[in-house]
Design a protein around this motif. Structure first.
Motif, PDB file in Angstrom:
ATOM      1  N   THR A   1      29.191  40.357  38.650  1.00 29.54           N
ATOM      2  CA  THR A   1      28.945  39.711  37.358  1.00 29.54           C
ATOM      3  C   THR A   1      30.218  39.642  36.530  1.00 29.54           C
ATOM      4  N   GLU A   2      30.959  40.738  36.504  1.00 29.62           N
ATOM      5  CA  GLU A   2      32.194  40.785  35.719  1.00 29.62           C
ATOM      6  C   GLU A   2      33.284  39.901  36.324  1.00 29.62           C
ATOM      7  N   ALA A   3      33.321  39.807  37.655  1.00 32.11           N
ATOM      8  CA  ALA A   3      34.282  38.916  38.301  1.00 32.11           C
ATOM      9  C   ALA A   3      34.032  37.472  37.890  1.00 32.11           C
ATOM     10  N   ARG A   4      32.775  37.086  37.889  1.00 31.55           N
ATOM     11  CA  ARG A   4      32.422  35.717  37.475  1.00 31.55           C
ATOM     12  C   ARG A   4      32.801  35.479  36.011  1.00 31.55           C
ATOM     13  N   ARG A   5      32.555  36.465  35.157  1.00 33.57           N
ATOM     14  CA  ARG A   5      32.896  36.315  33.739  1.00 33.57           C
ATOM     15  C   ARG A   5      34.405  36.160  33.542  1.00 33.57           C
ATOM     16  N   LEU A   6      35.160  36.984  34.265  1.00 32.30           N
ATOM     17  CA  LEU A   6      36.612  36.904  34.136  1.00 32.30           C
ATOM     18  C   LEU A   6      37.142  35.526  34.547  1.00 32.30           C
ATOM     19  N   LEU A   7      36.577  34.964  35.607  1.00 35.10           N
ATOM     20  CA  LEU A   7      37.053  33.670  36.107  1.00 35.10           C
ATOM     21  C   LEU A   7      36.516  32.496  35.295  1.00 35.10           C
ATOM     22  N   GLU A   8      35.241  32.529  34.949  1.00 38.46           N
ATOM     23  CA  GLU A   8      34.623  31.382  34.285  1.00 38.46           C
ATOM     24  C   GLU A   8      34.780  31.394  32.767  1.00 38.46           C
ATOM     25  N   VAL A   9      34.655  32.554  32.167  1.00 44.98           N
ATOM     26  CA  VAL A   9      34.691  32.631  30.702  1.00 44.98           C
ATOM     27  C   VAL A   9      36.087  32.970  30.191  1.00 44.98           C
TER      28      VAL A   9
END
Length: 394
Positions: A84-92
């Motif tokens: 979840t945090e990996a996705r947030r770092l990349l997308e947000v």
């Protein structure tokens, strides 16, 4: 009123352009580690090494003229939170790259995220191999640079033929032990027991009884996190010292030793590519700089050094590519060299792992690790063990 509106507009414009200018002068990177939970004993220090490298680069002018801005995220020792945090770092957060993970479970959880969004993860820890993703740079040892030589050292160097395997119940220990059992068939040695426990497990009395009953002559330990504290305490309680049954560990380094009872660890073995005691000119400065920033009582370790390497190699690849674009940076890493504290390391352009020197160490009574055996030159990474006939079919 009109003057107020004009003045407000001028101030707003100034703030807008100032913010944009500041944004243009920085590049964001993600630091994704367990800052809480069972793995925080290991991962917090790895995060610190990345921050040290970032601060040094920023003092030197940054990367491509931009200051590096670290965006930290807590994986909380939970693979799904890592994803979840990996996705947030990349997308947000729109970070240019991410430095992070420790366990193979966390790496496996974020791998599809990085591949889907085409991000780039710099992974700082030794692991079980059997993987080579275009979206991951592997800074730790592949199995031929840690597991395989450690088993050979135990069987041929220490002349220990009865091995007991204990590990945390997830990807790395199970795959590592599968490799070890295949290797033992070629070494005239025997696996006399194999046990797995959940991450964070603290009860080991029953397993220690099994170890004693098995008549094991050496223990191969792939426990991760603070389970090691309880395991070594239980061994000591049962009267098992390093002279009676030595333990070879794959996930204990100086940082973990410092948080455990040294009386339970002295004399046991570890397998890494770097120790704080490694004698290179670059390491002397690295250790001094790390202690100056975080305190004289802090120790460096293999994953700490690998994380430090990762930041510098990313920066060098960006400079070589003239861009922060993931694909341009990935291509630029091929054959890239870096004079690291452990010695010169090179990224293999075929599998994105590092050429590394193998070092077997023994924990001393001061909590440091003395090198007792090493390979004379850096070894080519072989994550799939393709050059070992006994590994076929793994």
């Amino acid at each position: 009123m009109k003057k107020f509106v004009i003045a407000f507009g001028i101030v707003a414009s100034f703030l807008f352009f100032s913010c944009n200018e500041k944004k243009a002068d920085t590049v964001k990177v993600g630091l994704l580690h367990s800052l809480s939970g069972t793995m925080s004993i290991s991962e917090t220090a790895v995060r610190d090494a990345e921050l040290l490298a970032i601060s040094e680069l920023n003092e030197d002018g940054g990367v491509l003229g931009k200051q590096i801005e670290a965006v930290q995220a807590d994986g909380a020792s939970d693979p799904q939170i890592f994803a979840t945090e990996a996705r947030r770092l990349l997308e947000v957060e729109k970070v240019a790259t991410v430095f992070g993970c420790w366990t193979s479970a966390s790496r496996k959880a974020v791998k599809p995220v990085f591949e889907e969004l085409y991000g780039l993860l710099w992974y700082p820890v030794q692991y079980e191999g059997m993987e080579a993703s275009p979206n991951i740079m592997y800074m730790g040892a592949s199995p031929n640079q840690q597991i395989v030589p450690a088993v050979e050292f135990c069987v041929n160097g220490l002349q220990k033929k009865k091995l007991f395997l204990i590990g945390s119940d997830y990807v790395f220990p199970r795959t590592a032990n599968k490799i070890i059992k295949a290797q033992l068939t070629q070494l005239d040695a025997e696996c006399v027991g194999e046990e797995y426990v959940p991450m964070g497990e603290t009860s080991f009395s029953a397993i220690v009884e099994k170890i004693i009953a098995s008549k094991a002559t050496v223990i191969l330990n792939t426990l991760n996190g603070d389970s090691n504290v309880a395991f070594f305490a239980e061994l000591a309680k049962a009267g098992i010292t390093s002279k009676i049954i030595p333990v070879m560990s794959f996930s204990i380094a100086e940082e973990e030793v410092a948080k455990m009872d040294l009386a339970n660890l002295a004399g046991h073995y570890v397998s890494w590519n770097y120790y704080e005691t490694t004698q290179t000119p670059r390491n002397e400065k690295f250790v001094a700089d790390y202690k100056e920033k975080y305190g004289e009582d802090r120790l460096t370790s293999d994953p700490i050094e690998a994380a430090y390497i990762a930041v510098y190699m990313w920066a060098a690849a960006c400079e070589k590519a003239g861009s922060f674009d993931v694909e341009a940076v990935r291509v630029a890493t091929k054959g890239l060299n870096f004079t690291a504290p452990e010695g010169t390391v090179t990224i293999d352009g075929g599998n994105q792992h590092l050429y590394k020197q193998i070092r077997i160490g023994k924990i001393n009574e001061k909590g440091l690790i003395d090198e007792v055996w090493s390979n004379p030159t850096a070894v080519k990474p072989d994550p799939y063990l393709s050059t070992y006939p006994w590994a076929r079919g793994l």
